[in-house]
Design a protein around this motif. Sequence first.
Motif, PDB file in Angstrom:
ATOM      1  N   ARG A 194      -8.768  -8.064   3.688  1.00 29.61           N
ATOM      2  CA  ARG A 194      -9.621  -7.210   4.513  1.00 29.61           C
ATOM      3  C   ARG A 194     -10.792  -7.962   5.143  1.00 29.61           C
ATOM      4  O   ARG A 194     -11.466  -7.416   6.010  1.00 29.61           O
ATOM      5  CB  ARG A 194     -10.219  -6.094   3.663  1.00 29.61           C
TER       6      ARG A 194
ATOM      7  N   ASP B 188     -10.382   3.297  -5.263  1.00 31.57           N
ATOM      8  CA  ASP B 188      -9.269   4.259  -5.210  1.00 31.57           C
ATOM      9  C   ASP B 188      -8.181   3.754  -4.260  1.00 31.57           C
ATOM     10  O   ASP B 188      -6.992   3.841  -4.582  1.00 31.57           O
ATOM     11  CB  ASP B 188      -9.760   5.627  -4.744  1.00 31.57           C
ATOM     12  N   GLU B 189      -8.587   3.253  -3.111  1.00 32.93           N
ATOM     13  CA  GLU B 189      -7.630   2.768  -2.129  1.00 32.93           C
ATOM     14  C   GLU B 189      -6.832   1.576  -2.677  1.00 32.93           C
ATOM     15  O   GLU B 189      -5.618   1.500  -2.516  1.00 32.93           O
ATOM     16  CB  GLU B 189      -8.375   2.355  -0.860  1.00 32.93           C
TER      17      GLU B 189
ATOM     18  N   ASP C 178     -14.498   4.598  -3.178  1.00 33.31           N
ATOM     19  CA  ASP C 178     -13.424   4.801  -2.202  1.00 33.31           C
ATOM     20  C   ASP C 178     -12.529   3.567  -2.101  1.00 33.31           C
ATOM     21  O   ASP C 178     -11.299   3.693  -2.052  1.00 33.31           O
ATOM     22  CB  ASP C 178     -14.002   5.145  -0.823  1.00 33.31           C
ATOM     23  N   LEU C 179     -13.137   2.390  -2.069  1.00 33.83           N
ATOM     24  CA  LEU C 179     -12.341   1.166  -1.992  1.00 33.83           C
ATOM     25  C   LEU C 179     -11.517   0.987  -3.258  1.00 33.83           C
ATOM     26  O   LEU C 179     -10.330   0.641  -3.192  1.00 33.83           O
ATOM     27  CB  LEU C 179     -13.221  -0.057  -1.743  1.00 33.83           C
TER      28      LEU C 179
ATOM     29  N   GLU D  37     -17.733  -2.588   3.607  1.00 33.03           N
ATOM     30  CA  GLU D  37     -16.477  -2.931   2.948  1.00 33.03           C
ATOM     31  C   GLU D  37     -16.544  -4.317   2.313  1.00 33.03           C
ATOM     32  O   GLU D  37     -16.001  -4.529   1.224  1.00 33.03           O
ATOM     33  CB  GLU D  37     -15.325  -2.852   3.931  1.00 33.03           C
TER      34      GLU D  37
ATOM     35  N   ASN E 122      -4.142   2.518  -5.164  1.00 32.92           N
ATOM     36  CA  ASN E 122      -3.005   3.227  -4.564  1.00 32.92           C
ATOM     37  C   ASN E 122      -2.205   2.374  -3.586  1.00 32.92           C
ATOM     38  O   ASN E 122      -1.256   2.845  -2.988  1.00 32.92           O
ATOM     39  CB  ASN E 122      -3.487   4.497  -3.873  1.00 32.92           C
ATOM     40  N   ALA E 123      -2.611   1.114  -3.451  1.00 33.94           N
ATOM     41  CA  ALA E 123      -1.910   0.206  -2.506  1.00 33.94           C
ATOM     42  C   ALA E 123      -0.636  -0.338  -3.117  1.00 33.94           C
ATOM     43  O   ALA E 123      -0.464  -0.421  -4.282  1.00 33.94           O
ATOM     44  CB  ALA E 123      -2.836  -0.929  -2.119  1.00 33.94           C
TER      45      ALA E 123
END
Length: 86
Positions: free
Chosen positions: A16, A81-82, A78-79, A24, A85-86
């Motif tokens: 990223r 969690d993301e 949020d990051l 981020e 789930n990746a």
Amino acid sequence: MIIEFEEKMLELIDARIETASDDELFAGGYLRGHISLSVAKCEEQSIGDVEVLKARINESLEEAKSELSPADRIIVADLWDELQNA
């Protein structure tokens, strides 16, 4: 097993960097520390279960929540969690 999970998480964070916002980038760097520290603690205790590792990372983030502003906590959560789930 946990080393592979750590590598995957860190690779996702690194992937990223080129397009990440400042928020981020901050969240990625912050999570890297919590992920690596939790992996090291699991290795010391011969824990290889990824679910235990995830729980440890969550605990680490919870214990350190006073270090962050409420807005930064949301960005980090949020990051995290993301990434899971990746």
